[in-house]
Design a protein around this motif. Structure first.
Motif, PDB file in Angstrom:
ATOM      1  N   ILE A   1      -8.503  -6.267  -6.669  1.00 27.89           N
ATOM      2  CA  ILE A   1      -7.367  -5.505  -7.186  1.00 27.89           C
ATOM      3  C   ILE A   1      -7.775  -4.061  -7.356  1.00 27.89           C
ATOM      4  CG2 ILE A   1      -5.859  -5.179  -9.167  1.00 27.89           C
ATOM      5  CD1 ILE A   1      -5.785  -8.213  -9.381  1.00 27.89           C
ATOM      6  N   ALA A   2      -7.103  -3.211  -6.603  1.00 26.29           N
ATOM      7  CA  ALA A   2      -7.447  -1.793  -6.654  1.00 26.29           C
ATOM      8  C   ALA A   2      -7.050  -1.194  -7.990  1.00 26.29           C
ATOM      9  CB  ALA A   2      -6.732  -1.046  -5.538  1.00 26.29           C
ATOM     10  N   HIS A   3      -7.855  -0.264  -8.456  1.00 23.96           N
ATOM     11  CA  HIS A   3      -7.469   0.469  -9.649  1.00 23.96           C
ATOM     12  C   HIS A   3      -6.782   1.747  -9.234  1.00 23.96           C
ATOM     13  CE1 HIS A   3     -10.832  -1.853 -11.722  1.00 23.96           C
ATOM     14  NE2 HIS A   3      -9.700  -2.491 -11.755  1.00 23.96           N
ATOM     15  N   GLY A   4      -5.583   1.577  -8.802  1.00 23.09           N
ATOM     16  CA  GLY A   4      -4.829   2.711  -8.283  1.00 23.09           C
ATOM     17  C   GLY A   4      -4.280   3.534  -9.415  1.00 23.09           C
ATOM     18  N   PRO A   5      -3.204   4.232  -9.160  1.00 25.68           N
ATOM     19  CA  PRO A   5      -2.620   5.066 -10.202  1.00 25.68           C
ATOM     20  C   PRO A   5      -2.330   4.215 -11.437  1.00 25.68           C
ATOM     21  CG  PRO A   5      -1.485   5.354  -8.108  1.00 25.68           C
ATOM     22  CD  PRO A   5      -2.438   4.216  -7.943  1.00 25.68           C
TER      23      PRO A   5
ATOM     24  N   ILE B   1       0.539  -2.449  -7.234  1.00 27.21           N
ATOM     25  CA  ILE B   1      -0.726  -3.098  -7.561  1.00 27.21           C
ATOM     26  C   ILE B   1      -0.450  -4.416  -8.260  1.00 27.21           C
ATOM     27  CG2 ILE B   1      -2.790  -2.934  -9.005  1.00 27.21           C
ATOM     28  CD1 ILE B   1      -2.778   0.052  -8.345  1.00 27.21           C
TER      29      ILE B   1
ATOM     30  N   SER C   1       1.157   2.693 -12.004  1.00 34.04           N
ATOM     31  CA  SER C   1       1.612   1.450 -11.413  1.00 34.04           C
ATOM     32  C   SER C   1       1.219   0.265 -12.272  1.00 34.04           C
ATOM     33  CB  SER C   1       1.014   1.279 -10.024  1.00 34.04           C
ATOM     34  OG  SER C   1       1.214   2.436  -9.277  1.00 34.04           O
ATOM     35  N   LEU C   2       0.006   0.322 -12.787  1.00 40.74           N
ATOM     36  CA  LEU C   2      -0.427  -0.762 -13.658  1.00 40.74           C
ATOM     37  C   LEU C   2       0.500  -0.857 -14.850  1.00 40.74           C
ATOM     38  CD1 LEU C   2      -4.286  -0.303 -13.846  1.00 40.74           C
ATOM     39  CD2 LEU C   2      -3.067  -2.327 -13.070  1.00 40.74           C
TER      40      LEU C   2
ATOM     41  N   ALA D   1       0.833  -1.208   0.000  1.00 44.39           N
ATOM     42  CA  ALA D   1       0.000   0.000   0.000  1.00 44.39           C
ATOM     43  C   ALA D   1       0.863   1.252   0.000  1.00 44.39           C
ATOM     44  CB  ALA D   1      -0.941  -0.006   1.202  1.00 44.39           C
TER      45      ALA D   1
ATOM     46  N   ILE E   1      -8.323   6.941 -21.709  1.00 46.69           N
ATOM     47  CA  ILE E   1      -8.490   5.483 -21.639  1.00 46.69           C
ATOM     48  C   ILE E   1      -7.152   4.768 -21.729  1.00 46.69           C
ATOM     49  CG2 ILE E   1      -9.377   3.523 -22.963  1.00 46.69           C
ATOM     50  CD1 ILE E   1     -11.857   5.432 -23.455  1.00 46.69           C
ATOM     51  N   PHE E   2      -6.303   5.201 -22.662  1.00 47.71           N
ATOM     52  CA  PHE E   2      -4.988   4.563 -22.771  1.00 47.71           C
ATOM     53  C   PHE E   2      -4.202   4.735 -21.475  1.00 47.71           C
ATOM     54  CE2 PHE E   2      -5.014   4.514 -27.619  1.00 47.71           C
ATOM     55  CZ  PHE E   2      -4.989   3.128 -27.679  1.00 47.71           C
TER      56      PHE E   2
ATOM     57  N   VAL F   1      -6.994   3.007   2.681  1.00 46.98           N
ATOM     58  CA  VAL F   1      -5.917   2.004   2.709  1.00 46.98           C
ATOM     59  C   VAL F   1      -5.563   1.591   1.273  1.00 46.98           C
ATOM     60  CG1 VAL F   1      -5.312  -0.366   3.330  1.00 46.98           C
ATOM     61  CG2 VAL F   1      -6.515   1.092   4.981  1.00 46.98           C
TER      62      VAL F   1
ATOM     63  N   GLN G   1      -5.378   2.026 -19.314  1.00 46.38           N
ATOM     64  CA  GLN G   1      -5.191   0.667 -19.788  1.00 46.38           C
ATOM     65  C   GLN G   1      -3.736   0.270 -19.589  1.00 46.38           C
ATOM     66  OE1 GLN G   1      -7.367  -1.652 -21.283  1.00 46.38           O
ATOM     67  NE2 GLN G   1      -9.109  -0.351 -20.788  1.00 46.38           N
ATOM     68  N   ARG G   2      -3.490  -1.004 -19.747  1.00 48.88           N
ATOM     69  CA  ARG G   2      -2.143  -1.483 -19.484  1.00 48.88           C
ATOM     70  C   ARG G   2      -1.352  -1.538 -20.781  1.00 48.88           C
ATOM     71  NH1 ARG G   2      -3.036  -6.884 -16.780  1.00 48.88           N
ATOM     72  NH2 ARG G   2      -0.809  -6.708 -16.505  1.00 48.88           N
TER      73      ARG G   2
ATOM     74  N   GLY H   1      -3.490   3.764  -0.794  1.00 48.72           N
ATOM     75  CA  GLY H   1      -2.114   3.970  -0.354  1.00 48.72           C
ATOM     76  C   GLY H   1      -1.959   5.128   0.619  1.00 48.72           C
TER      77      GLY H   1
ATOM     78  N   ARG I   1       3.550   0.110 -15.244  1.00 52.65           N
ATOM     79  CA  ARG I   1       4.976  -0.086 -15.103  1.00 52.65           C
ATOM     80  C   ARG I   1       5.423  -1.532 -15.125  1.00 52.65           C
ATOM     81  NH1 ARG I   1       7.414   4.849 -13.960  1.00 52.65           N
ATOM     82  NH2 ARG I   1       6.290   6.206 -15.373  1.00 52.65           N
TER      83      ARG I   1
ATOM     84  N   GLY J   1      -9.210 -11.521  -3.634  1.00 55.30           N
ATOM     85  CA  GLY J   1      -8.671 -11.321  -4.985  1.00 55.30           C
ATOM     86  C   GLY J   1      -9.008  -9.941  -5.520  1.00 55.30           C
TER      87      GLY J   1
END
Lengths: 338, 338
Positions: free
Chosen positions: B46-50, A46, B53-54, A41, B110-111, B21, B114-115, B24, B56, B44
């Motif tokens: 999964i947060a949709h954080g920044p 993630i 992070s996804l 966290a 959107i991009f 939490v 997206q990952r 972060g 990277r 299971g």
């Protein structure tokens, strides 16, 4: 950029422990779990858990896998699908199978791991294990224009038999007997349906049943050029050619010109399944049966959003229309009037 | 389907605490953090954080935002980009801005969520706050064909000035004085560059500098038809028309036919920026300067992968070539030989 290694280091645990905690395994101590989760966290880490979890929170993004983005039928369909989706608050990400089964499967894998709410598919062939897995994951899916045996999803498609019927009627009215047919792959439903309807209807419409006039390409221009040349190299000379989709018709024009020269080629009438924007400017203008790509794209998006939002969706077949661009009355030109 | 509510319920904390939490925030107690993280892992969730992070963690997926998927230049470019990416182990997800700044911005959003490992962009206009934010996030970006003031990213683009030079030379060789120009939006770099090069070069090539012959559309067929009609409605009659991209040229043909009829329209020579696959079958055939969309797509993907993998990438301008399809010697046809 925080990785699972950073999390393990900050939490003061092994990489294996961090991995087990982050993947949700219960074979870890409560202490380790707390340490790892806190470190994750704090670092903004993630985990990339099951794609399903990512997917299950709405993103308002739809995936659209088209067969060939260079085929104007599909770029028109994609454009209409997107306009319709945008109106309803969804965006569309596109992928191009390029008429290739392996590439189509690769994009199914990618869409499964991307955050999309549902998929619009124009499949290349039979159900692959990848496609089966995707359907089993219960991601909402609709099919565009191409059906797949054993795949139970709403289908929004051209009425191929009706469209070919319009072509056969036109060929008969124009007095053509020696007609060449350049089809597409029969492993694709549209290729199979168009070819079956044409072959079954030839005789009743006064068209030669000599199979030397029949060949198939790959639904792209290059393959159709080769097919057209194979037909001409059998020593037959058609008075008309029927191309089974837009890129096929372009390939037919190339093949005719390559073997016969521009002058002789321009005396052969060409009719196309799919209407392209430039057919009216061709010399001579090309007649077509118009495949309403935009309607298919719009209906597909509406159906998919119905599924995503928990409603029912029903398949639909879209009727085609003839765009007759023939200039002269061929029967009076070719047959002496007594 | 586990949501943040499920996590809060399982952890026995409030929704607000669970949210803090999972995002972060450090303004939570260690106890709450441990409970929430454990519940999240067990479910299971999964947060949709920044988005950063996804992103990277490598996905081997590239995003490609094109200006108009119905423009064959961009569908060809997309096809080539994808083939090149596939060769190098990357897939490409496409989005269509449809020549619309607002829609382009929506896809940038959107991009960003997206990952994707990097983006290939063909921008619609100036740097928007969304585009600025995306660049600030340090996602690797390259530009395709269209530059943006103040945006420092490698650009892979047509040499517009050189291409227009080929057009001007051809018009002069063909003896055209009354030439109509149908451009694109000058808010787009390609529209501005092509128009500037044409206007600056007219006089030196013996072309009328009467601005009644000049108008602009939207780089799509419909807008170009309207522009062509505006020119004709000013009472001028060109002997040649220069269309500033492929869809523009199609629109020009429609406009000429609508106002003048097919016969008179076919006596006007048309030259196009961008070569379309059907120009050789048009009547009369259409001359063009060929814009190598495939090269731009390939170079763009190579540049982007260089950036993603930590190497340098340098911009490149791609030269155009004339595809002369003029049939007759116009100067001898129109000027009596003494």
């Amino acid at each position: 950029m925080s990785t699972i290694k950073d999390v393990a280091r900050r939490a003061g645990v092994s990489l294996g422990t961090a991995s087990r905690v982050l993947s949700g395994s219960t074979s870890t101590s409560p202490e380790s779990r707390a340490k790892v989760q806190t470190a994750a966290a704090e670092l903004g880490y993630i985990a990339h858990g099951p794609a399903r979890s990512l997917r299950r929170s709405r993103t308002e993004v739809l995936g659209l896998l088209v067969s060939d983005i260079r085929n104007p039928f599909f770029s028109e369909l994609a454009h209409a699908a997107e306009s319709e989706a945008m109106k309803r608050g969804y965006a569309v990400l596109l992928a191009n199978a390029d008429e290739d089964e392996v590439q189509a499967d690769e994009y199914l894998r990618i869409f499964a791991s991307q955050r999309v709410d549902g998929l619009l598919l124009s499949p290349q062939g039979p159900v692959t294990p990848r496609l089966a897995a995707l359907l089993a994951s219960r991601l909402p899916v609709v099919l565009l224009n191409r059906s797949v045996e054993g795949l139970d999803a709403p289908l929004y498609a051209t009425d191929n038999a009706q469209g070919v019927g319009l072509v056969l009627d036109w060929l008969e009215r124009r007095g053509h007997r020696d007609v060449a047919f350049v089809g597409g792959p029969v492993t694709i439903s549209t290729g199979a349906e168009r070819q079956a309807a044409y072959l079954a209807g030839r005789e009743a419409h006064g068209i030669s049943t000599d199979d030397a006039f029949v060949d198939a390409g790959d639904f792209q221009a290059e393959g159709a050029t080769a097919a057209m040349i194979r037909i001409l190299d059998r020593g037959v000379l058609p008075t008309a050619v029927f191309g089974a989709n837009g890129p096929t018709t372009l390939g037919v024009l190339h093949g005719l010109r390559e073997r016969l020269g521009a002058e002789a080629a321009s005396r052969i009438e060409v009719i196309s399944f799919d209407d392209l924007e430039w057919f009216e400017f061709a010399s001579p203008p090309i007649t077509s049966v118009r495949n309403d790509a935009a309607a298919i794209g719009r209906l597909g998006v509406r159906g998919l959003i119905d599924l995503i939002e928990g409603r029912e969706a029903a398949s639909a077949r879209i009727a085609m229309s003839l765009v007759d661009r023939s200039l002269v009355d061929r029967s009076s030109a070719s047959r002496p009037v007594s």
